[in-house]
Design a protein around this motif. Structure first.
Motif, PDB file in Angstrom:
ATOM      1  N   THR A   1       0.835  -1.198   0.000  1.00  0.00           N
ATOM      2  CA  THR A   1       0.000   0.000   0.000  1.00  0.00           C
ATOM      3  C   THR A   1       0.865   1.240   0.000  1.00  0.00           C
ATOM      4  N   LYS A   2       0.470   2.201  -0.806  1.00  0.00           N
ATOM      5  CA  LYS A   2       1.217   3.462  -0.814  1.00  0.00           C
ATOM      6  C   LYS A   2       0.897   4.223   0.458  1.00  0.00           C
ATOM      7  N   VAL A   3       1.931   4.670   1.172  1.00  0.00           N
ATOM      8  CA  VAL A   3       1.668   5.393   2.419  1.00  0.00           C
ATOM      9  C   VAL A   3       2.144   6.831   2.351  1.00  0.00           C
ATOM     10  N   GLY A   4       2.797   7.195   1.266  1.00  0.00           N
ATOM     11  CA  GLY A   4       3.230   8.588   1.166  1.00  0.00           C
ATOM     12  C   GLY A   4       4.195   8.776   0.018  1.00  0.00           C
ATOM     13  N   TYR A   5       4.740   9.977  -0.060  1.00  0.00           N
ATOM     14  CA  TYR A   5       5.712  10.261  -1.109  1.00  0.00           C
ATOM     15  C   TYR A   5       6.750  11.239  -0.576  1.00  0.00           C
ATOM     16  N   PHE A   6       7.813  11.421  -1.365  1.00  0.00           N
ATOM     17  CA  PHE A   6       8.844  12.403  -1.032  1.00  0.00           C
ATOM     18  C   PHE A   6       8.591  13.665  -1.838  1.00  0.00           C
ATOM     19  N   TYR A   7       8.476  14.791  -1.143  1.00  0.00           N
ATOM     20  CA  TYR A   7       8.354  16.073  -1.835  1.00  0.00           C
ATOM     21  C   TYR A   7       9.765  16.609  -1.951  1.00  0.00           C
ATOM     22  N   THR A   8      10.358  16.467  -3.129  1.00  0.00           N
ATOM     23  CA  THR A   8      11.760  16.822  -3.275  1.00  0.00           C
ATOM     24  C   THR A   8      12.030  17.535  -4.595  1.00  0.00           C
ATOM     25  N   ASP A   9      12.990  18.448  -4.567  1.00  0.00           N
ATOM     26  CA  ASP A   9      13.381  19.138  -5.800  1.00  0.00           C
ATOM     27  C   ASP A   9      14.614  18.473  -6.408  1.00  0.00           C
ATOM     28  N   CYS A  10      14.968  17.282  -5.921  1.00  0.00           N
ATOM     29  CA  CYS A  10      16.212  16.650  -6.373  1.00  0.00           C
ATOM     30  C   CYS A  10      16.022  15.703  -7.550  1.00  0.00           C
ATOM     31  N   LEU A  11      14.778  15.327  -7.823  1.00  0.00           N
ATOM     32  CA  LEU A  11      14.500  14.367  -8.898  1.00  0.00           C
ATOM     33  C   LEU A  11      13.710  15.040 -10.010  1.00  0.00           C
ATOM     34  N   VAL A  12      13.927  14.593 -11.247  1.00  0.00           N
ATOM     35  CA  VAL A  12      13.170  15.122 -12.381  1.00  0.00           C
ATOM     36  C   VAL A  12      11.689  14.799 -12.173  1.00  0.00           C
ATOM     37  N   PRO A  13      10.806  15.792 -12.319  1.00  0.00           N
ATOM     38  CA  PRO A  13       9.390  15.517 -12.065  1.00  0.00           C
ATOM     39  C   PRO A  13       8.799  14.565 -13.104  1.00  0.00           C
ATOM     40  N   MET A  14       7.907  13.715 -12.668  1.00  0.00           N
ATOM     41  CA  MET A  14       7.108  12.928 -13.599  1.00  0.00           C
ATOM     42  C   MET A  14       5.821  12.512 -12.889  1.00  0.00           C
ATOM     43  N   VAL A  15       4.817  12.214 -13.667  1.00  0.00           N
ATOM     44  CA  VAL A  15       3.550  11.776 -13.087  1.00  0.00           C
ATOM     45  C   VAL A  15       2.856  10.856 -14.082  1.00  0.00           C
ATOM     46  N   GLY A  16       2.111   9.913 -13.568  1.00  0.00           N
ATOM     47  CA  GLY A  16       1.359   9.016 -14.435  1.00  0.00           C
ATOM     48  C   GLY A  16       0.282   8.373 -13.592  1.00  0.00           C
ATOM     49  N   ASN A  17      -0.474   7.465 -14.208  1.00  0.00           N
ATOM     50  CA  ASN A  17      -1.469   6.751 -13.420  1.00  0.00           C
ATOM     51  C   ASN A  17      -0.840   5.530 -12.774  1.00  0.00           C
ATOM     52  N   ASN A  18      -1.562   4.908 -11.879  1.00  0.00           N
ATOM     53  CA  ASN A  18      -1.070   3.811 -11.041  1.00  0.00           C
ATOM     54  C   ASN A  18      -0.304   2.745 -11.833  1.00  0.00           C
ATOM     55  N   PRO A  19       0.992   2.590 -11.558  1.00  0.00           N
ATOM     56  CA  PRO A  19       1.768   1.616 -12.342  1.00  0.00           C
ATOM     57  C   PRO A  19       1.513   0.165 -11.939  1.00  0.00           C
ATOM     58  N   TYR A  20       0.846  -0.006 -10.784  1.00  0.00           N
ATOM     59  CA  TYR A  20       0.586  -1.378 -10.333  1.00  0.00           C
ATOM     60  C   TYR A  20      -0.891  -1.728 -10.468  1.00  0.00           C
ATOM     61  N   ALA A  21      -1.581  -1.015 -11.354  1.00  0.00           N
ATOM     62  CA  ALA A  21      -3.028  -1.226 -11.490  1.00  0.00           C
ATOM     63  C   ALA A  21      -3.321  -2.634 -11.960  1.00  0.00           C
ATOM     64  N   THR A  22      -4.337  -3.225 -11.352  1.00  0.00           N
ATOM     65  CA  THR A  22      -4.723  -4.571 -11.766  1.00  0.00           C
ATOM     66  C   THR A  22      -6.094  -4.554 -12.421  1.00  0.00           C
ATOM     67  N   ALA A  23      -6.828  -3.471 -12.230  1.00  0.00           N
ATOM     68  CA  ALA A  23      -8.184  -3.398 -12.790  1.00  0.00           C
ATOM     69  C   ALA A  23      -8.531  -1.945 -13.069  1.00  0.00           C
ATOM     70  N   GLU A  24      -9.626  -1.728 -13.736  1.00  0.00           N
ATOM     71  CA  GLU A  24     -10.097  -0.371 -14.059  1.00  0.00           C
ATOM     72  C   GLU A  24     -10.202   0.488 -12.808  1.00  0.00           C
ATOM     73  N   GLU A  25     -10.724  -0.114 -11.730  1.00  0.00           N
ATOM     74  CA  GLU A  25     -11.025   0.655 -10.517  1.00  0.00           C
ATOM     75  C   GLU A  25      -9.779   1.230  -9.882  1.00  0.00           C
ATOM     76  N   ASN A  26      -8.675   0.473  -9.847  1.00  0.00           N
ATOM     77  CA  ASN A  26      -7.507   1.001  -9.147  1.00  0.00           C
ATOM     78  C   ASN A  26      -6.482   1.612 -10.087  1.00  0.00           C
ATOM     79  N   SER A  27      -6.889   1.872 -11.335  1.00  0.00           N
ATOM     80  CA  SER A  27      -5.908   2.390 -12.289  1.00  0.00           C
ATOM     81  C   SER A  27      -5.806   3.893 -12.288  1.00  0.00           C
ATOM     82  N   MET A  28      -6.663   4.561 -11.513  1.00  0.00           N
ATOM     83  CA  MET A  28      -6.725   6.011 -11.659  1.00  0.00           C
ATOM     84  C   MET A  28      -5.973   6.795 -10.599  1.00  0.00           C
ATOM     85  N   GLU A  29      -5.209   6.106  -9.762  1.00  0.00           N
ATOM     86  CA  GLU A  29      -4.500   6.850  -8.728  1.00  0.00           C
ATOM     87  C   GLU A  29      -3.213   7.408  -9.330  1.00  0.00           C
TER      88      GLU A  29
END
Lengths: 264, 215
Positions: free
Chosen positions: A46-74
């Motif tokens: 389970t995802k419990v948080g993230y790092f707010y950092t200026d040290c990494l190149v920004p990127m964003v996408g939908n859930n990379p571990y999605a198994t179904a339509e319902e959990n693909s939108m995080e």
């Protein structure tokens, strides 16, 4: 740096005291990151948080571990933290490279977060350029480990039992003076820095790395995660463990889109 | 890195850390050069106050903002120029001054479509609606700074942010070839707090968004 997700668990879900922190180094072939993807995906962490950092190149996408339509939108970003309290495991996944000159501040901040969240030990999954191996390293297993002195005291014996090979040091001045040896991890990204800083800060850290080259690094990721499993026993190790790791849906199309039929 | 066809593709930075880079100690001269470079790459945002004067800080009074629309890249900026912006309904309230290897913006608000610029507009009839047209490239090391300086000036409660951007179709990963895809096409990413209807399908994995839109 660490921003917890707002969930019902609240502070409980971001209490990592005594946990093992598993993390990748952004290194040749991205093997550490691929191996971490396998761990998160297989253990359905389970995802419990993230790092707010200026040290990494920004990127964003939908859930990379999605198994179904319902959990693909995080939404998912470049540095996220997952946990599995039943195994006292917390995993950091890093999904983009470091911004120039920012890898040192990142290491410093990361290690102070490790100390402040009271993680018991850190395991870094990494890789190193296969072409830099010497004659002896070309033979035998391509997998290596490193332990900081504090972890050596706690778990050094286990490595002997597992018959693991420690990463060899190389001559500081090859050809001139072969007696002075230093640790050299070409292609390992921040691995060496994290390791040396942990040694001096008294952090229990292990580095598990594989010699590899750029290319299709999925087999390398499987080899590394099975190596990790020999020690941490995250999944039951049977004869054919490769088939027990779950490949995440985001590994689709690693080599680009489909071929244009007009080509043929 | 070799692909299915065997053509060599430059793998985007993997290790990202040069061994020589970490071995070298920074001399005072190196430090000075690095500091100067960092200063040169700093982003300045000049806001136009009600009185007509410009100011760099908005520490005293953050903008009350209900909707913030950001158009990143020339195509998105051109979209806003063609369909949304006009001098009757919108007024310029801010400009970003930055420099990097790819472009330099100035503090002038009188820009040509071919210039590199980053301007902020406010809807005259509803001053809580803000728009940003950013046709310049904001480098990796400047993206976080841009973010902090722009959003630092806004009251974020109840704020709805819409980001418009474009990516080459060739970068889109799909089972079929991208040649047969009807393009252009729209895809969206949204946070779970966004409850309204999205006008197009969501961006499927393994596709991702990078750079300023991602930041």
């Amino acid at each position: 740096m660490f921003v917890p997700c707002e969930r019902g668990g609240g502070s409980a879900s971001s209490d990592f005291k005594g946990f093992i922190l598993l993390m990748p180094a952004v290194s040749v072939g991205n093997v550490g990151q691929l191996a971490i993807d396998l761990v998160i995906s297989t253990l359905s962490m389970t995802k419990v948080g993230y790092f707010y950092t200026d040290c990494l190149v920004p990127m964003v996408g939908n859930n990379p571990y999605a198994t179904a339509e319902e959990n693909s939108m995080e939404l998912s970003i470049n540095a996220e933290v997952y946990s599995l309290p039943s195994k006292k495991l917390v995993v950091l996944q890093i999904r983009s490279p470091f911004i120039k000159n920012k890898y040192r501040p990142f290491c410093q901040t990361l290690l102070s977060w490790v100390k402040s969240s009271k993680c018991a030990r850190v395991v870094v999954l990494s890789s190193s350029h296969a072409y830099q191996r010497d004659d002896e390293q070309l033979l035998g297993t391509p997998l290596r480990y490193l332990l900081t002195p504090d972890l050596e005291k706690a778990a050094g014996g286990l490595m002997q039992e597992l018959n693991w090979k420690e990463m060899e040091k190389v001559a500081a001045y090859p050809g001139i003076n072969d007696t002075e040896k230093v640790l050299h991890i070409p292609g390992g990204g921040i691995t060496k820095l994290l390791f040396t800083e942990s040694c001096s800060k008294g952090i229990q850290m292990a580095v598990l790395l594989k010699f590899c080259s750029e290319g299709d690094n999925i087999p390398d990721a499987f080899a590394l995660v099975n190596y990790l499993n020999e020690w941490l026993q995250l999944i039951k190790s049977e004869v054919n463990t490769s088939s027990q790791w779950k490949i995440p849906s985001s590994w689709r199309l690693l080599f680009g889109s489909g071929l244009p039929p007009a080509l043929f | 890195m070799a692909t299915f066809f065997g053509e060599v593709v430059v793998a985007p930075s993997r290790a990202g850390v040069d061994d020589e880079e970490e071995a070298r100690e920074e001399t005072p001269e190196d430090r000075e050069i690095r500091r100067e470079l960092e200063k040169k790459r700093e982003i300045d945002i000049l806001w136009t106050l009600k009185s007509g004067a410009t100011t760099e800080s908005c520490a005293d009074e953050p903008f009350v903002c209900s909707k913030f629309i950001v158009a990143i890249g020339r195509n998105a900026a051109a979209f806003l120029s063609s369909f949304i912006l006009d001098s009757v309904c919108w007024e310029v309230v801010g400009v970003v001054k930055l420099w990097n290897e790819w472009c330099r913006t100035s503090s002038t608000t009188n820009v040509l479509p071919t210039d590199s610029f980053c301007l902020f507009y406010r809807l005259i009839s509803d001053p809580t609606v803000l728009l940003c047209q950013c046709s310049c490239y904001v480098a990796e090391d400047q993206q976080f700074q841009w973010l902090e300086k722009v959003f630092g000036c806004m009251q974020k409660e109840g704020l709805q942010v819409t980001i418009l951007s474009t990516c080459p179709v060739a970068d889109y990963k799909t089972q079929e070839s991208t040649l047969t895809l009807p393009s252009p096409f729209l895809k969206a990413l949204k946070t779970k707090e966004f409850k309204e209807q999205v006008c197009c399908p969501l961006l499927e994995q393994p596709n991702i968004v990078r750079d300023l839109p991602a930041a």
